[in-house]
Write a protein that holds these residues in place. Structure first.
Motif, PDB file in Angstrom:
ATOM      1  N   TYR A   1       0.844  -1.197   0.000  1.00 34.98           N
ATOM      2  CA  TYR A   1       0.000   0.000   0.000  1.00 34.98           C
ATOM      3  C   TYR A   1       0.881   1.249   0.000  1.00 34.98           C
ATOM      4  O   TYR A   1       2.028   1.235   0.457  1.00 34.98           O
ATOM      5  CB  TYR A   1      -0.979  -0.019   1.173  1.00 34.98           C
ATOM      6  CG  TYR A   1      -0.366  -0.018   2.555  1.00 34.98           C
ATOM      7  CD1 TYR A   1       0.039   1.161   3.168  1.00 34.98           C
ATOM      8  CD2 TYR A   1      -0.215  -1.208   3.279  1.00 34.98           C
ATOM      9  CE1 TYR A   1       0.572   1.184   4.440  1.00 34.98           C
ATOM     10  CE2 TYR A   1       0.320  -1.202   4.557  1.00 34.98           C
ATOM     11  CZ  TYR A   1       0.717  -0.012   5.137  1.00 34.98           C
ATOM     12  OH  TYR A   1       1.256  -0.002   6.393  1.00 34.98           O
ATOM     13  N   ARG A   2       0.333   2.330  -0.518  1.00 33.69           N
ATOM     14  CA  ARG A   2       1.111   3.561  -0.662  1.00 33.69           C
ATOM     15  C   ARG A   2       1.437   4.166   0.701  1.00 33.69           C
ATOM     16  O   ARG A   2       0.650   4.097   1.634  1.00 33.69           O
ATOM     17  CB  ARG A   2       0.335   4.561  -1.518  1.00 33.69           C
ATOM     18  CG  ARG A   2       0.265   4.189  -2.998  1.00 33.69           C
ATOM     19  CD  ARG A   2      -0.719   5.065  -3.734  1.00 33.69           C
ATOM     20  NE  ARG A   2      -2.092   4.807  -3.307  1.00 33.69           N
ATOM     21  CZ  ARG A   2      -3.143   5.557  -3.627  1.00 33.69           C
ATOM     22  NH1 ARG A   2      -2.969   6.658  -4.350  1.00 33.69           N
ATOM     23  NH2 ARG A   2      -4.345   5.226  -3.216  1.00 33.69           N
ATOM     24  N   LEU A   3       2.644   4.762   0.783  1.00 31.55           N
ATOM     25  CA  LEU A   3       3.158   5.286   2.041  1.00 31.55           C
ATOM     26  C   LEU A   3       3.195   6.813   2.052  1.00 31.55           C
ATOM     27  O   LEU A   3       3.337   7.462   1.013  1.00 31.55           O
ATOM     28  CB  LEU A   3       4.576   4.753   2.288  1.00 31.55           C
ATOM     29  CG  LEU A   3       4.727   3.232   2.406  1.00 31.55           C
ATOM     30  CD1 LEU A   3       6.200   2.870   2.561  1.00 31.55           C
ATOM     31  CD2 LEU A   3       3.911   2.679   3.570  1.00 31.55           C
ATOM     32  N   ALA A   4       3.079   7.358   3.258  1.00 26.69           N
ATOM     33  CA  ALA A   4       3.248   8.790   3.488  1.00 26.69           C
ATOM     34  C   ALA A   4       4.755   9.076   3.645  1.00 26.69           C
ATOM     35  O   ALA A   4       5.528   8.173   3.948  1.00 26.69           O
ATOM     36  CB  ALA A   4       2.485   9.186   4.749  1.00 26.69           C
ATOM     37  N   PRO A   5       5.166  10.320   3.484  1.00 28.15           N
ATOM     38  CA  PRO A   5       4.354  11.511   3.204  1.00 28.15           C
ATOM     39  C   PRO A   5       3.987  11.693   1.733  1.00 28.15           C
ATOM     40  O   PRO A   5       3.183  12.572   1.416  1.00 28.15           O
ATOM     41  CB  PRO A   5       5.256  12.649   3.675  1.00 28.15           C
ATOM     42  CG  PRO A   5       6.645  12.128   3.428  1.00 28.15           C
ATOM     43  CD  PRO A   5       6.586  10.661   3.731  1.00 28.15           C
TER      44      PRO A   5
END
Length: 315
Positions: free
Chosen positions: A112-116
């Motif tokens: 899944y996509r990560l921050a920031p």
């Protein structure tokens, strides 16, 4: 709630871990720490006979963990931790494989996509897409597992999927979370009562992760902090957490709210254990005991949810 005392076998290893971690406690971590974090988790021993395959499910890239005696129609979705900033499917493959082998279910670990770079709600959006992707490729019974932020993501996913049963053709039959981060508002009293005891985290470290993920959005949004979600109609949940964690009350408060909503919850608190100690299989006896119990719990959920097979009566 079940409390597991620190065993004499684990006491020396725990003391050594605390000594090693003390110099780094409170260090704030950002994207630059991703290689280090992945390398640390990749040190978990791999389970024999688990095959790792790159794949895309529901439009989300990740890895399948294929087990040799997979139950037909049963799947596990594993959501990794890392404060929504660190972690990857590849880094968690060995650890997730240990659980997959015990459950006996082919498992998908999404990246899944990560921050920031990708703030809230990117992570929960990708988790939902991966779950629905499992359904689309034939999953009939699904359990969901997560650690730390991935544990919070797991619980947010449960509330989202069960909120409107008319939209979902397959409901999760159970979930297990380890040291889940359920309250990004950081209001639990264990931030004070376990501030000294926690060998790894401080409020400041977690606030840094929350700031990178939320970027000004409401910390009490139920899809970010499942402590504030509607919890009725959820499947059975097992929660494992260390007694020395600043995130201890993230587990205990969630368990209390879920029970009050009629959810079957198993809460196991492990004395002396650090955050997501289960990844230290081979180092802590408690890690193996906890992972074995998680495997038993999830395997039973998949068995209980299996369609009954009738056989002709003998004449």
């Amino acid at each position: 709630m079940t409390t597991h005392p620190l065993s004499p076998e684990d006491a020396p290893a725990v003391a050594a871990m605390r000594q090693a971690a003390s110099a780094h406690k409170g260090e704030k971590l950002g994207p630059e720490a991703r290689p280090m974090f992945d390398a640390m988790l990749a040190a978990t021993p791999a389970s024999a006979d688990v095959r790792v395959e790159a794949a895309t499910v529901g439009g989300i890239a990740g890895f399948w963990l294929r087990v040799p005696t997979a139950r037909p129609g049963a799947r596990m979705l594993y959501l990794h931790g890392g404060g929504y900033v660190l972690g990857s499917a590849k880094g968690l493959a060995n650890f997730a494989g240990q659980i997959a082998a015990r459950v006996g279910a082919d498992t998908f670990v999404p990246d899944y996509r990560l921050a920031p770079e990708h703030p809230f709600p990117a992570a929960i959006g990708d988790a939902i897409a991966a779950y629905r992707g499992l359904v689309a490729v034939g999953a009939e019974r699904i359990v969901v597992v997560g650690d730390s932020a991935g544990g919070g993501l797991t619980l947010s996913l449960l509330s989202t999927i069960t909120a409107d049963k008319t939209k979902e053709t397959v409901q999760p039959v159970g979930a297990a979370v380890m040291s889940p981060w359920t309250d990004l508002a950081l209001t639990g009293d264990s931030f004070e009562t376990r501030a000294e005891a926690d060998p790894i985290f401080t409020r400041g470290v977690l606030q840094g992760f929350a700031d990178m993920y939320l970027q000004g959005q409401d910390a009490t949004n139920p899809k970010a902090s499942p402590l504030y979600a509607e919890l009725n109609s959820l499947p059975p949940i097992r929660i494992d957490v260390g007694d020395d964690e600043v995130l201890l009350t993230d587990s205990s408060r969630y368990a209390d709210r879920a029970r009050a909503a009629g959810v079957e919850v198993t809460l196991s608190v492990w004395e002396g254990m650090p955050h997501v100690f289960q990844s230290s299989i081979g180092r802590f006896l408690a890690a193996e005991q906890s992972v074995d119990a998680i495997g038993d719990f999830l395997r039973q959920r998949l068995i209980d949810a299996s369609p009954s097979i009738s056989t002709p009566s003998e004449v």
